[in-house]
Design a protein around this motif. Structure first.
Motif, short mmCIF file in Angstrom:
data_model
loop_
_atom_site.label_atom_id
_atom_site.label_comp_id
_atom_site.label_asym_id
_atom_site.label_seq_id
_atom_site.Cartn_x
_atom_site.Cartn_y
_atom_site.Cartn_z
N GLY A 1 66.69 39.29 34.25
CA GLY A 1 67.37 40.48 34.73
C GLY A 1 66.57 41.34 35.69
O GLY A 1 67.04 42.41 36.09
N THR A 2 65.39 40.89 36.12
CA THR A 2 64.52 41.74 36.94
C THR A 2 64.60 41.48 38.44
O THR A 2 63.93 42.16 39.22
N SER A 3 65.40 40.50 38.84
CA SER A 3 65.54 40.27 40.28
C SER A 3 66.86 39.59 40.61
O SER A 3 67.49 38.95 39.77
N VAL A 4 67.22 39.76 41.87
CA VAL A 4 68.38 39.11 42.46
C VAL A 4 67.91 38.61 43.82
O VAL A 4 67.17 39.30 44.52
N ILE A 5 68.33 37.42 44.19
CA ILE A 5 67.98 36.88 45.50
C ILE A 5 69.28 36.62 46.26
O ILE A 5 70.17 35.95 45.76
N ASN A 6 69.34 37.18 47.45
CA ASN A 6 70.49 37.00 48.33
C ASN A 6 70.03 36.08 49.46
O ASN A 6 69.10 36.43 50.20
N ILE A 7 70.67 34.94 49.60
CA ILE A 7 70.32 33.97 50.64
C ILE A 7 71.53 33.78 51.53
O ILE A 7 72.60 33.42 51.04
N ALA A 8 71.38 34.04 52.82
CA ALA A 8 72.48 33.86 53.76
C ALA A 8 72.02 33.00 54.92
O ALA A 8 70.95 33.24 55.49
N GLN A 9 72.83 32.03 55.27
CA GLN A 9 72.50 31.17 56.40
C GLN A 9 73.36 31.57 57.60
O GLN A 9 74.56 31.84 57.46
N TRP A 10 72.69 31.60 58.74
CA TRP A 10 73.30 32.06 59.98
C TRP A 10 73.00 31.09 61.10
O TRP A 10 72.00 30.37 61.06
N GLU A 11 73.83 31.11 62.12
CA GLU A 11 73.62 30.24 63.28
C GLU A 11 72.41 30.66 64.11
O GLU A 11 71.75 29.80 64.69
N SER A 12 72.12 31.97 64.18
CA SER A 12 71.00 32.41 65.03
C SER A 12 70.42 33.72 64.52
O SER A 12 71.08 34.48 63.80
N PRO A 13 69.18 34.03 64.94
CA PRO A 13 68.59 35.32 64.59
C PRO A 13 69.39 36.49 65.15
O PRO A 13 69.45 37.56 64.55
N GLU A 14 70.04 36.28 66.30
CA GLU A 14 70.85 37.34 66.90
C GLU A 14 72.03 37.71 66.01
O GLU A 14 72.42 38.88 65.94
N ASN A 15 72.61 36.72 65.31
CA ASN A 15 73.70 37.01 64.38
C ASN A 15 73.21 37.91 63.25
O ASN A 15 73.90 38.86 62.86
N VAL A 16 72.03 37.64 62.74
CA VAL A 16 71.46 38.45 61.66
C VAL A 16 71.19 39.86 62.16
O VAL A 16 71.51 40.85 61.48
N LYS A 17 70.62 39.97 63.35
CA LYS A 17 70.33 41.28 63.93
C LYS A 17 71.61 42.10 64.07
O LYS A 17 71.64 43.29 63.72
#
Length: 108
Positions: free
Chosen positions: A59-75
């Motif tokens: 219960g002490t952590s959560v990990i969110n993993i998201a895959q994207w086509e490019s760094p620009e999409n994440v930005k």
């Protein structure tokens, strides 16, 4: 491959990983905020491939993993006011440590 399925290969795309430290009593709340954010905002953004949310057994952590086509999409998503609201809601109850990664190998 079905329309909504995607596979990311080593060296292609980027993976956004957010390791979130949380107290056990707030873990479910963080997961709720993340799930809502993905469903209402994140998955509809350009370049989105997939998102996975993991909860530690203690219960002490959560990990969110998201895959994207490019760094620009994440930005673009990180600068989006709607996405920022979910980040603020998470920060109010937990400590997030986000970073951007490249997939260097996949083993199945």
């Amino acid at each position: 491959m079905a329309k909504n399925e995607a596979v990311i290969s080593a060296g292609k795309g980027v993976t956004f990983v957010n390791i979130i430290e949380v107290t056990p009593e707030n873990q479910a709340k963080v997961i709720e905020v993340l799930n809502e954010g993905v469903e209402k905002v994140i998955r509809h953004k350009d370049g989105f491939i997939s998102a996975s949310i993991l909860a530690s057994k203690d219960g002490t952590s959560v990990i969110n993993i998201a895959q994207w086509e490019s760094p620009e999409n994440v930005k673009a998503v990180r600068e989006d006011p709607a996405a920022q609201e979910y980040a603020k809601r998470t920060a109010a109850i937990a400590k997030a440590v986000p970073n951007l990664y490249s997939v260097v190998s996949v083993h199945a």
